[in-house]
Motif scaffolding. Structure first.
Motif, PDB file in Angstrom:
ATOM      1  N   TRP A  57      27.608  27.439  39.092  1.00 35.01           N
ATOM      2  CA  TRP A  57      27.309  28.029  37.786  1.00 35.01           C
ATOM      3  C   TRP A  57      28.550  27.995  36.904  1.00 35.01           C
ATOM      4  O   TRP A  57      28.477  27.683  35.725  1.00 35.01           O
ATOM      5  N   LEU A  58      29.699  28.336  37.483  1.00 32.66           N
ATOM      6  CA  LEU A  58      30.955  28.311  36.724  1.00 32.66           C
ATOM      7  C   LEU A  58      31.296  26.882  36.304  1.00 32.66           C
ATOM      8  O   LEU A  58      31.742  26.647  35.180  1.00 32.66           O
ATOM      9  N   ASP A  59      31.062  25.929  37.193  1.00 38.50           N
ATOM     10  CA  ASP A  59      31.341  24.521  36.893  1.00 38.50           C
ATOM     11  C   ASP A  59      30.447  23.990  35.777  1.00 38.50           C
ATOM     12  O   ASP A  59      30.810  23.044  35.090  1.00 38.50           O
ATOM     13  N   ALA A  60      29.264  24.594  35.591  1.00 39.45           N
ATOM     14  CA  ALA A  60      28.316  24.129  34.578  1.00 39.45           C
ATOM     15  C   ALA A  60      28.631  24.651  33.178  1.00 39.45           C
ATOM     16  O   ALA A  60      27.960  24.281  32.218  1.00 39.45           O
ATOM     17  N   LEU A  61      29.642  25.491  33.042  1.00 39.17           N
ATOM     18  CA  LEU A  61      30.015  26.004  31.718  1.00 39.17           C
ATOM     19  C   LEU A  61      30.758  24.946  30.914  1.00 39.17           C
ATOM     20  O   LEU A  61      31.730  24.363  31.397  1.00 39.17           O
ATOM     21  N   ALA A  62      30.324  24.715  29.692  1.00 38.23           N
ATOM     22  CA  ALA A  62      31.057  23.853  28.761  1.00 38.23           C
ATOM     23  C   ALA A  62      32.296  24.613  28.289  1.00 38.23           C
ATOM     24  O   ALA A  62      32.371  25.841  28.408  1.00 38.23           O
ATOM     25  N   VAL A  63      33.265  23.921  27.739  1.00 42.97           N
ATOM     26  CA  VAL A  63      34.430  24.594  27.159  1.00 42.97           C
ATOM     27  C   VAL A  63      33.926  25.530  26.062  1.00 42.97           C
ATOM     28  O   VAL A  63      33.128  25.144  25.210  1.00 42.97           O
ATOM     29  N   GLY A  64      34.335  26.777  26.126  1.00 43.27           N
ATOM     30  CA  GLY A  64      33.851  27.803  25.206  1.00 43.27           C
ATOM     31  C   GLY A  64      32.575  28.472  25.688  1.00 43.27           C
ATOM     32  O   GLY A  64      32.078  29.399  25.061  1.00 43.27           O
ATOM     33  N   ARG A  93      34.545  42.437  34.227  1.00 41.46           N
ATOM     34  CA  ARG A  93      33.431  43.350  34.020  1.00 41.46           C
ATOM     35  C   ARG A  93      33.218  43.524  32.530  1.00 41.46           C
ATOM     36  O   ARG A  93      34.166  43.599  31.756  1.00 41.46           O
ATOM     37  N   VAL A  94      31.979  43.601  32.114  1.00 43.67           N
ATOM     38  CA  VAL A  94      31.651  43.717  30.698  1.00 43.67           C
ATOM     39  C   VAL A  94      32.214  45.001  30.117  1.00 43.67           C
ATOM     40  O   VAL A  94      32.602  45.047  28.961  1.00 43.67           O
ATOM     41  N   THR A  95      32.337  46.066  30.898  1.00 45.60           N
ATOM     42  CA  THR A  95      32.834  47.336  30.388  1.00 45.60           C
ATOM     43  C   THR A  95      34.345  47.352  30.195  1.00 45.60           C
ATOM     44  O   THR A  95      34.868  48.248  29.573  1.00 45.60           O
ATOM     45  N   SER A  96      35.039  46.344  30.694  1.00 46.58           N
ATOM     46  CA  SER A  96      36.489  46.308  30.585  1.00 46.58           C
ATOM     47  C   SER A  96      36.917  45.728  29.244  1.00 46.58           C
ATOM     48  O   SER A  96      36.251  44.891  28.665  1.00 46.58           O
ATOM     49  N   SER A  97      38.072  46.146  28.766  1.00 49.34           N
ATOM     50  CA  SER A  97      38.579  45.632  27.493  1.00 49.34           C
ATOM     51  C   SER A  97      39.429  44.373  27.673  1.00 49.34           C
ATOM     52  O   SER A  97      39.813  43.758  26.705  1.00 49.34           O
ATOM     53  N   ARG A  98      39.738  44.007  28.918  1.00 57.41           N
ATOM     54  CA  ARG A  98      40.556  42.819  29.184  1.00 57.41           C
ATOM     55  C   ARG A  98      39.927  42.004  30.293  1.00 57.41           C
ATOM     56  O   ARG A  98      39.200  42.518  31.119  1.00 57.41           O
ATOM     57  N   PHE A  99      40.242  40.715  30.318  1.00 57.32           N
ATOM     58  CA  PHE A  99      39.806  39.892  31.425  1.00 57.32           C
ATOM     59  C   PHE A  99      40.678  40.190  32.620  1.00 57.32           C
ATOM     60  O   PHE A  99      41.894  40.259  32.514  1.00 57.32           O
ATOM     61  N   GLY A 100      40.036  40.351  33.779  1.00 53.46           N
ATOM     62  CA  GLY A 100      40.750  40.790  34.964  1.00 53.46           C
ATOM     63  C   GLY A 100      41.318  39.699  35.832  1.00 53.46           C
ATOM     64  O   GLY A 100      42.338  39.886  36.460  1.00 53.46           O
ATOM     65  N   HIS A 101      40.681  38.547  35.912  1.00 54.42           N
ATOM     66  CA  HIS A 101      41.204  37.501  36.783  1.00 54.42           C
ATOM     67  C   HIS A 101      40.814  36.127  36.254  1.00 54.42           C
ATOM     68  O   HIS A 101      39.940  35.998  35.435  1.00 54.42           O
ATOM     69  N   THR A 102      41.512  35.141  36.739  1.00 53.95           N
ATOM     70  CA  THR A 102      41.287  33.760  36.314  1.00 53.95           C
ATOM     71  C   THR A 102      40.857  32.939  37.503  1.00 53.95           C
ATOM     72  O   THR A 102      41.378  33.109  38.602  1.00 53.95           O
ATOM     73  N   ILE A 103      39.900  32.054  37.294  1.00 53.17           N
ATOM     74  CA  ILE A 103      39.380  31.201  38.360  1.00 53.17           C
ATOM     75  C   ILE A 103      39.611  29.747  37.982  1.00 53.17           C
ATOM     76  O   ILE A 103      39.368  29.359  36.846  1.00 53.17           O
ATOM     77  N   ASN A 104      40.071  28.953  38.925  1.00 49.45           N
ATOM     78  CA  ASN A 104      40.227  27.511  38.733  1.00 49.45           C
ATOM     79  C   ASN A 104      41.134  27.158  37.558  1.00 49.45           C
ATOM     80  O   ASN A 104      40.892  26.203  36.859  1.00 49.45           O
ATOM     81  N   CYS A 105      42.163  27.913  37.329  1.00 50.60           N
ATOM     82  CA  CYS A 105      43.053  27.622  36.216  1.00 50.60           C
ATOM     83  C   CYS A 105      44.030  26.525  36.610  1.00 50.60           C
ATOM     84  O   CYS A 105      44.631  26.582  37.679  1.00 50.60           O
ATOM     85  N   LYS A 106      44.167  25.531  35.759  1.00 55.24           N
ATOM     86  CA  LYS A 106      45.077  24.422  36.008  1.00 55.24           C
ATOM     87  C   LYS A 106      46.236  24.501  35.027  1.00 55.24           C
ATOM     88  O   LYS A 106      46.041  24.748  33.856  1.00 55.24           O
ATOM     89  N   SER A 107      47.413  24.280  35.521  1.00 59.09           N
ATOM     90  CA  SER A 107      48.595  24.288  34.644  1.00 59.09           C
ATOM     91  C   SER A 107      48.576  23.079  33.729  1.00 59.09           C
ATOM     92  O   SER A 107      48.126  22.010  34.110  1.00 59.09           O
ATOM     93  N   GLY A 108      49.156  23.255  32.535  1.00 58.29           N
ATOM     94  CA  GLY A 108      49.336  22.121  31.631  1.00 58.29           C
ATOM     95  C   GLY A 108      48.151  21.886  30.818  1.00 58.29           C
ATOM     96  O   GLY A 108      47.866  21.051  30.122  1.00 58.29           O
TER      97      GLY A 108
END
Length: 108
Positions: A57-64, A93-108
């Protein structure tokens, strides 16, 4: 960003959401939670709860792209919103004011 007419949406086990998204002008594909997910989508919504959001499901997300899902372990569930940027997918979590973690982040 809100949903815009013309965006591609995937409604997973979500017939009500599919009808609403079609009504506001999104191009909707419907799938069952057990179906394999292919393609690229601006919006993905699942009406059911999952223990962990499938990587497909995450892989199926377009940029944005945005994915809304309930992640539930035991009796407790939390609404999660994932957003794909050019480098990665961030979720919290939707109730949070910040994003808590990053998945599959690539440098550069």
């Amino acid at each position: 960003r809100l949903m815009e007419a013309g965006e591609k949406a995937l409604a997973i086990s979500a017939p009500y959401v599919a009808a609403v998204l079609e009504h506001i002008g999104l191009a909707v594909t419907q799938a069952d939670a057990l179906d394999s997910v292919t393609g690229s989508y601006d919006v993905i919504v699942c009406e059911g709860a999952v223990e962990e959001t499938p990587q497909a499901w995450l892989d199926a997300l377009a940029v944005g792209g945005r994915l809304a899902v309930i992640e539930r372990r035991d009796a407790a569930g939390a609404a999660k919103l994932y957003i794909r940027s050019a480098c990665c997918v961030e979720g919290n979590r939707v109730t949070s004011s910040r994003f808590g973690h990053t998945i599959n982040c690539k440098s550069g």
